[in-house]
Design a protein around this motif. Structure first.
Motif, PDB file in Angstrom:
ATOM      1  N   MET A 654       0.807  -1.217   0.000  1.00  0.00           N
ATOM      2  CA  MET A 654       0.000   0.000   0.000  1.00  0.00           C
ATOM      3  C   MET A 654       0.843   1.272   0.000  1.00  0.00           C
ATOM      4  SD  MET A 654      -2.658  -1.658  -0.161  1.00  0.00           S
ATOM      5  CE  MET A 654      -4.033  -0.509  -0.103  1.00  0.00           C
ATOM      6  N   ILE A 655       2.038   1.212   0.582  1.00  0.00           N
ATOM      7  CA  ILE A 655       2.761   2.479   0.751  1.00  0.00           C
ATOM      8  C   ILE A 655       4.039   2.597  -0.071  1.00  0.00           C
ATOM      9  CG2 ILE A 655       1.832   2.935   3.058  1.00  0.00           C
ATOM     10  CD1 ILE A 655       4.374   1.815   4.235  1.00  0.00           C
ATOM     11  N   ASN A 656       4.602   1.488  -0.500  1.00  0.00           N
ATOM     12  CA  ASN A 656       5.862   1.560  -1.227  1.00  0.00           C
ATOM     13  C   ASN A 656       5.604   1.703  -2.733  1.00  0.00           C
ATOM     14  OD1 ASN A 656       8.314   1.165  -2.419  1.00  0.00           O
ATOM     15  ND2 ASN A 656       8.893  -0.588  -1.131  1.00  0.00           N
ATOM     16  N   PRO A 657       6.024   2.823  -3.332  1.00  0.00           N
ATOM     17  CA  PRO A 657       5.758   3.067  -4.759  1.00  0.00           C
ATOM     18  C   PRO A 657       6.257   1.930  -5.659  1.00  0.00           C
ATOM     19  CG  PRO A 657       6.698   5.013  -3.743  1.00  0.00           C
ATOM     20  CD  PRO A 657       6.756   3.927  -2.707  1.00  0.00           C
ATOM     21  N   GLU A 658       7.300   1.238  -5.194  1.00  0.00           N
ATOM     22  CA  GLU A 658       7.813   0.107  -5.967  1.00  0.00           C
ATOM     23  C   GLU A 658       6.715  -0.923  -6.254  1.00  0.00           C
ATOM     24  OE1 GLU A 658      12.041  -2.020  -5.993  1.00  0.00           O
ATOM     25  OE2 GLU A 658      10.929  -2.174  -4.128  1.00  0.00           O
ATOM     26  N   TYR A 659       5.734  -0.988  -5.365  1.00  0.00           N
ATOM     27  CA  TYR A 659       4.708  -2.019  -5.477  1.00  0.00           C
ATOM     28  C   TYR A 659       3.417  -1.532  -6.111  1.00  0.00           C
ATOM     29  CZ  TYR A 659       7.513  -5.129  -2.657  1.00  0.00           C
ATOM     30  OH  TYR A 659       8.510  -5.940  -2.205  1.00  0.00           O
ATOM     31  N   PHE A 660       3.391  -0.258  -6.518  1.00  0.00           N
ATOM     32  CA  PHE A 660       2.129   0.281  -7.008  1.00  0.00           C
ATOM     33  C   PHE A 660       1.612  -0.427  -8.260  1.00  0.00           C
ATOM     34  CE2 PHE A 660       2.269   4.676  -4.757  1.00  0.00           C
ATOM     35  CZ  PHE A 660       2.141   4.008  -3.554  1.00  0.00           C
ATOM     36  N   ALA A 661       2.537  -0.823  -9.131  1.00  0.00           N
ATOM     37  CA  ALA A 661       2.101  -1.504 -10.359  1.00  0.00           C
ATOM     38  C   ALA A 661       1.399  -2.818 -10.006  1.00  0.00           C
ATOM     39  CB  ALA A 661       3.292  -1.765 -11.273  1.00  0.00           C
ATOM     40  N   LEU A 662       1.988  -3.535  -9.049  1.00  0.00           N
ATOM     41  CA  LEU A 662       1.380  -4.799  -8.630  1.00  0.00           C
ATOM     42  C   LEU A 662       0.032  -4.557  -7.963  1.00  0.00           C
ATOM     43  CD1 LEU A 662       4.188  -7.004  -7.059  1.00  0.00           C
ATOM     44  CD2 LEU A 662       2.736  -7.544  -9.016  1.00  0.00           C
ATOM     45  N   ARG A 663      -0.006  -3.539  -7.122  1.00  0.00           N
ATOM     46  CA  ARG A 663      -1.237  -3.252  -6.408  1.00  0.00           C
ATOM     47  C   ARG A 663      -2.345  -2.883  -7.395  1.00  0.00           C
ATOM     48  NH1 ARG A 663      -1.590   1.947  -2.796  1.00  0.00           N
ATOM     49  NH2 ARG A 663      -3.763   2.424  -3.266  1.00  0.00           N
ATOM     50  N   TYR A 664      -1.962  -2.066  -8.375  1.00  0.00           N
ATOM     51  CA  TYR A 664      -2.934  -1.676  -9.388  1.00  0.00           C
ATOM     52  C   TYR A 664      -3.479  -2.927 -10.090  1.00  0.00           C
ATOM     53  CZ  TYR A 664      -4.877   0.388 -13.605  1.00  0.00           C
ATOM     54  OH  TYR A 664      -5.711   0.736 -14.612  1.00  0.00           O
ATOM     55  N   TYR A 665      -2.569  -3.818 -10.444  1.00  0.00           N
ATOM     56  CA  TYR A 665      -2.970  -5.059 -11.122  1.00  0.00           C
ATOM     57  C   TYR A 665      -3.968  -5.848 -10.263  1.00  0.00           C
ATOM     58  CZ  TYR A 665      -2.713  -9.840 -12.788  1.00  0.00           C
ATOM     59  OH  TYR A 665      -3.052 -11.093 -13.231  1.00  0.00           O
ATOM     60  N   ILE A 666      -3.649  -5.991  -8.987  1.00  0.00           N
ATOM     61  CA  ILE A 666      -4.487  -6.809  -8.102  1.00  0.00           C
ATOM     62  C   ILE A 666      -5.854  -6.168  -7.890  1.00  0.00           C
ATOM     63  CG2 ILE A 666      -4.689  -7.580  -5.708  1.00  0.00           C
ATOM     64  CD1 ILE A 666      -1.503  -7.824  -5.985  1.00  0.00           C
ATOM     65  N   GLU A 667      -5.852  -4.864  -7.690  1.00  0.00           N
ATOM     66  CA  GLU A 667      -7.139  -4.199  -7.464  1.00  0.00           C
ATOM     67  C   GLU A 667      -8.039  -4.289  -8.686  1.00  0.00           C
ATOM     68  OE1 GLU A 667      -5.969  -0.380  -5.935  1.00  0.00           O
ATOM     69  OE2 GLU A 667      -5.904  -1.154  -3.880  1.00  0.00           O
ATOM     70  N   ARG A 668      -7.398  -4.188  -9.854  1.00  0.00           N
ATOM     71  CA  ARG A 668      -8.195  -4.300 -11.080  1.00  0.00           C
ATOM     72  C   ARG A 668      -8.783  -5.711 -11.222  1.00  0.00           C
ATOM     73  NH1 ARG A 668      -6.337  -4.407 -16.853  1.00  0.00           N
ATOM     74  NH2 ARG A 668      -5.049  -5.827 -15.735  1.00  0.00           N
ATOM     75  N   GLN A 669      -7.955  -6.709 -10.915  1.00  0.00           N
ATOM     76  CA  GLN A 669      -8.411  -8.108 -10.958  1.00  0.00           C
ATOM     77  C   GLN A 669      -9.608  -8.327 -10.047  1.00  0.00           C
ATOM     78  OE1 GLN A 669      -6.752 -11.616 -11.359  1.00  0.00           O
ATOM     79  NE2 GLN A 669      -6.571 -10.706 -13.384  1.00  0.00           N
ATOM     80  N   ILE A 670      -9.496  -7.786  -8.850  1.00  0.00           N
ATOM     81  CA  ILE A 670     -10.547  -7.990  -7.860  1.00  0.00           C
ATOM     82  C   ILE A 670     -11.844  -7.337  -8.326  1.00  0.00           C
ATOM     83  CG2 ILE A 670     -11.275  -7.376  -5.527  1.00  0.00           C
ATOM     84  CD1 ILE A 670      -8.307  -7.781  -4.722  1.00  0.00           C
ATOM     85  N   ILE A 671     -11.723  -6.152  -8.890  1.00  0.00           N
ATOM     86  CA  ILE A 671     -12.920  -5.468  -9.376  1.00  0.00           C
ATOM     87  C   ILE A 671     -13.519  -6.244 -10.553  1.00  0.00           C
ATOM     88  CG2 ILE A 671     -13.753  -3.389 -10.536  1.00  0.00           C
ATOM     89  CD1 ILE A 671     -11.565  -1.897  -8.802  1.00  0.00           C
ATOM     90  N   GLU A 672     -12.645  -6.677 -11.479  1.00  0.00           N
ATOM     91  CA  GLU A 672     -13.140  -7.408 -12.648  1.00  0.00           C
ATOM     92  C   GLU A 672     -13.862  -8.690 -12.252  1.00  0.00           C
ATOM     93  OE1 GLU A 672     -10.014  -8.063 -15.469  1.00  0.00           O
ATOM     94  OE2 GLU A 672      -9.971  -5.935 -16.014  1.00  0.00           O
ATOM     95  N   ASN A 673     -13.322  -9.391 -11.253  1.00  0.00           N
ATOM     96  CA  ASN A 673     -13.934 -10.655 -10.857  1.00  0.00           C
ATOM     97  C   ASN A 673     -14.951 -10.483  -9.743  1.00  0.00           C
ATOM     98  OD1 ASN A 673     -12.219 -11.871 -12.676  1.00  0.00           O
ATOM     99  ND2 ASN A 673     -10.641 -12.212 -11.140  1.00  0.00           N
ATOM    100  N   ASN A 674     -15.190  -9.243  -9.388  1.00  0.00           N
ATOM    101  CA  ASN A 674     -16.222  -8.956  -8.397  1.00  0.00           C
ATOM    102  C   ASN A 674     -16.001  -9.724  -7.093  1.00  0.00           C
ATOM    103  OD1 ASN A 674     -18.486  -7.842  -7.378  1.00  0.00           O
ATOM    104  ND2 ASN A 674     -19.917  -9.194  -8.459  1.00  0.00           N
ATOM    105  N   GLU A 675     -14.762  -9.684  -6.618  1.00  0.00           N
ATOM    106  CA  GLU A 675     -14.429 -10.539  -5.483  1.00  0.00           C
ATOM    107  C   GLU A 675     -14.418  -9.819  -4.143  1.00  0.00           C
ATOM    108  OE1 GLU A 675     -11.384 -13.913  -6.758  1.00  0.00           O
ATOM    109  OE2 GLU A 675     -10.998 -11.967  -7.643  1.00  0.00           O
ATOM    110  N   LEU A 676     -14.608  -8.508  -4.211  1.00  0.00           N
ATOM    111  CA  LEU A 676     -14.505  -7.771  -2.966  1.00  0.00           C
ATOM    112  C   LEU A 676     -15.710  -8.058  -2.083  1.00  0.00           C
ATOM    113  CD1 LEU A 676     -12.310  -5.926  -2.032  1.00  0.00           C
ATOM    114  CD2 LEU A 676     -13.672  -3.985  -2.780  1.00  0.00           C
ATOM    115  N   PHE A 677     -15.438  -8.435  -0.853  1.00  0.00           N
ATOM    116  CA  PHE A 677     -16.544  -8.619   0.090  1.00  0.00           C
ATOM    117  C   PHE A 677     -16.988  -7.237   0.549  1.00  0.00           C
ATOM    118  CE2 PHE A 677     -15.458 -12.887   0.006  1.00  0.00           C
ATOM    119  CZ  PHE A 677     -14.127 -13.054   0.317  1.00  0.00           C
ATOM    120  N   ASP A 678     -18.292  -7.062   0.693  1.00  0.00           N
ATOM    121  CA  ASP A 678     -18.664  -5.735   1.192  1.00  0.00           C
ATOM    122  C   ASP A 678     -19.326  -5.838   2.561  1.00  0.00           C
ATOM    123  OD1 ASP A 678     -21.171  -5.653  -1.424  1.00  0.00           O
ATOM    124  OD2 ASP A 678     -20.708  -7.098   0.138  1.00  0.00           O
TER     125      ASP A 678
END
Ligand code: ADP
Ligand code: MG
Length: 678
Positions: A654-678
């Motif tokens: 969440m905080i290290n810019p080095e990981y932002f590309a990965l985080r972006y990828y994962i968040e997009r995946q989760i949204i696409e697959n509708n996996e977020l619990f609400d």
């Protein structure tokens, strides 16, 4: 983020409409799709040593042409090209068919690369491939599945695109991880994957892609887990440990060490401020039900209602009987689809008014209208028989209940941690004391006479027998006919001696219950059944399990069936009848005769069927990997899992810019697959 996703293949300079269509047909729409359209294998043309190869080896050699090539014609428009080459001082005769297009293009003195079958006596190669160059660095060739598109055209487009968009290629993996594991960069990945010069490059491509895929997979799991953890706070459950201890002391047996450990883990979860999300896996007969009972008891002491859902009516009824007896001071009810409307309405009202402590049932528990007063614990037995959504539905029945999942499909614990990463996993490996190993034999149907004697013998000792008939290509009707004919046969054979019963899915619930009841009471001695008997049924006087056409069952299922016997201190047997055709089936079935360890069998099953089938892709949520395989690449998976855990827990993601590309990828995946619990 990955810029290649944003660029359509249409933007490749000079690309034709036709080519775009070809690519789209292969589901290649963006440059990202194109670069990741990986070969499904590589043809190896590593040059052979001519002195050590044998007749019939398929080899590749490089040599110089030493005789003028001759074309012979035969049949209708068929031709044979013949010439000699020298390879390492050895003269080899080359024959190639229908290579008219080489006419005038090949002559004495040329260097050629030949691939084909070698004949040592004749010193000859019949060429399947013939290239007019030395091709020093063309020893491995990618093989793609390209439908109607020809490979040279595909590679040509790829080459162009690689040159044109090179500057857009970036690495989602941070440099620190790339350096740590000495991985190649994405630029090299694409070049090496599609235009490899040697096997080492391919190995590097695989290492990189597999690690990256598995890391993303694990990151997503830990990311979701973290999110869920934070949001799913609940009221702590308060109960007196002495009450639990007394309850355990009053059980008719002593708990095994594993059972005690798992109970402690569960009790700890109940007391915690976070919702429990725990999987208990243990072999059939390892005693998961009593663990569920202790959890329900603690939950009740804390002042909450609890429920347990089972996949079949038989199993639900069995649980109902068990819990009703065990908790005679509590109000326990059964709800299934065969509960009468009147009773159902009564149960629903009582549930709402907190007059029911424990509700046992089938899928009916997740039907509409079932609402609790204060639900604190849900338990799902044989959880692999339910889909993700069914499990979710039960959890959403009000409040923030703790959730416990029971599974008799053991998978290696470490693998479970990776695959069910969003759950905590407990394992019961120890069997209750005094259990004898079920002796298992594999026989052919021609030995049926001896089988009948064996059944007779068990029954004559007052013990009971299951005969399970096979699944026939998913046709319920044929399954039934098969079961009936086996039933008729044994009924006639044992007429006046033993009672033979029949159990199958088409019986009404009353009929099923009657049959099971009679079997439990030893009024039926031999029970012929389809696989409805598979799950959880508990008759400890049964000592012989016969499975007909065993090759039609998966290993895990056979193991489940076998678990119906060996439930007492009597010696039990399992006879697998199969007129198997090939070695593969035989080897598979023989695993059953060699081990009783569900974890070991699960591993074999996993190897044979692959993870997709094993977990059932629908329920497992396993992603489709390009190269990685959670079974074969388990070592990499473990490394990726440990890395993912650290990256998420230290908040680096969440905080290290080095990981932002990965985080972006994962968040997009989760949204696409509708996996977020609400
Ligand atoms: P499963 O794990 O397959 O659901 P069950 O819970 O049905 O297994 O238990 C199988 C049998 O073993 C039951 O009859 C149960 O009463 C008995 N059992 C469970 N735990 C013990 C134990 N610690 N010692 C002896 N018998 C036990
Ligand atoms: Mg069970």
């Amino acid at each position: 983020m990955n810029k290649l996703i944003e660029v359509k293949v249409n933007e490749i300079k000079g690309i034709s409409k036709k080519m775009i269509e070809h690519l789209n047909e292969l589901e290649i729409f963006t440059i990202y799709d194109l670069f990741y359209y990986l070969p499904y294998r590589y043809e190896n043309y590593e040059v052979a040593n001519i002195h050590t190869v044998n007749t019939d080896d398929k080899i590749t050699v490089i040599g110089q042409v030493v005789t003028e090539p001759v074309f012979n014609y035969f049949g209708a428009r068929k031709s044979r090209l013949i010439f000699n080459i020298v390879v390492d001082d050895v003269i080899i005769k080359i024959t190639a068919f229908n290579r008219d297009f080489l006419r005038g293009k090949i002559s004495k003195g040329n260097h050629v690369t030949i691939t084909g079958k070698f004949d040592k006596n004749k010193a000859q190669i019949v060429a399947s491939e013939l290239r007019l160059s030395k091709l020093e660095n063309d020893r491995v060739e990618p093989v793609y599945s390209l439908k109607s598109l020809k490979k040279p055209f595909f590679l040509n487009v790829l080459k162009k695109a690689l040159a044109q968009f090179e500057s857009l290629i970036n690495d989602e993996l941070p440099l620190s991880l790339i350096n740590k594991y000495r991985l190649i960069s994405n630029k090299d990945v694409f070049t090496f994957a599609h235009f490899p010069v040697n096997n080492e490059q391919i190995r590097q491509v695989m290492r990189r892609i597999k690690y990256e895929e598995l890391l993303k997979f694990q990151l997503k799991i830990y990311y979701l887990k973290e999110k869920e953890h934070k949001t799913n706070l609940k009221e702590l459950k308060v109960f007196n440990p002495t009450d639990i201890n007394n309850f355990i002391k009053n059980l008719p047996f002593e708990l095994t060490g594993d059972q005690i450990n798992v109970c402690n883990e569960i009790l700890h979860d109940l007391k915690s401020e976070f919702q429990m999300n725990r999987l208990v896996q243990g072999d059939v007969g390892s005693g998961k039900t009593v663990v569920a009972a202790i959890a329900l008891y603690a939950n009740n002491l804390a002042g909450y209602q609890g429920c347990i859902m089972a996949p079949t009516e038989i199993l639900a009824e069995q649980h109902y009987d068990y819990f009703r007896n065990l908790f005679s001071h509590l109000s326990v009810r059964l709800l299934t689809s065969s509960t009468s409307t009147k009773n159902r309405n009564l149960i629903l009202t009582e549930l709402n008014e907190n007059k029911i402590d424990i509700l046992v049932g089938t899928h009916a528990l997740i039907s509409e209208g079932v609402t609790y007063h204060k639900l604190g614990l849900i338990i799902i037995d044989e959880q692999h028989r339910f889909g993700v959504n069914q499990r979710k539905s039960l959890r959403e029945k009000g409040g923030t209940p703790d959730a416990l999942f029971l599974s008799a499909t053991p998978i290696p614990r470490t693998l479970a941690l990776s695959v069910f990463g969003d759950m905590d996993v407990s394992s019961i490996k120890q069997m209750p004391k005094g259990r004898k190993v079920v002796k298992t034999y594999l026989i052919k149907s021609k030995l049926e006479d001896r089988l009948v004697k064996f059944i007779d013998q068990a029954a004559s000792l007052g013990q009971q027998v299951y005969i399970v008939t096979p699944l026939i290509d998913e046709s319920e009707k044929m399954d039934l006919e098969n079961a009936i004919s086996v039933y008729e046969k044994y009924k006639t054979l044992f007429m006046g001696k033993y009672n033979v019963g029949l159990l199958h899915g088409k019986l009404s619930n009353d009929e099923k219950e009657k049959v099971m009841h009679e079997f439990k009471n030893n009024q039926i001695h031999v029970l012929v059944s389809t696989t409805v008997v598979e799950v959880g049924v508990n008759v400890s006087n049964a000592t012989l399990m016969v499975i007909i056409d065993a090759e039609r069952f998966g290993l895990a299922q056979l193991h489940q069936l076998r678990g119906r016997v060996g439930r007492s201190d009597l010696q039990s047997y399992c006879i697998l009848v199969s007129d198997f055709q090939n070695d593969k089936t035989q080897n598979r079935l023989e695993i059953m005769t060699k081990t009783n360890d569900g974890f070991e069998i699960a591993e074999e099953d996993l190897k044979i069927r692959g993870p997709g089938d094993f977990f059932g892709s629908r329920q497992s949520g396993l992603p489709k990997f390009k190269m990685a395989d959670i079974v074969n690449d388990f070592k990499i998976l473990e490394v990726a899992r440990d890395d993912a855990k650290v990256i998420v827990e230290t908040k680096e993601l969440m905080i290290n810019p080095e990981y932002f590309a990965l985080r972006y990828y994962i968040e997009r995946q989760i949204i696409e697959n509708n996996e977020l619990f609400d």
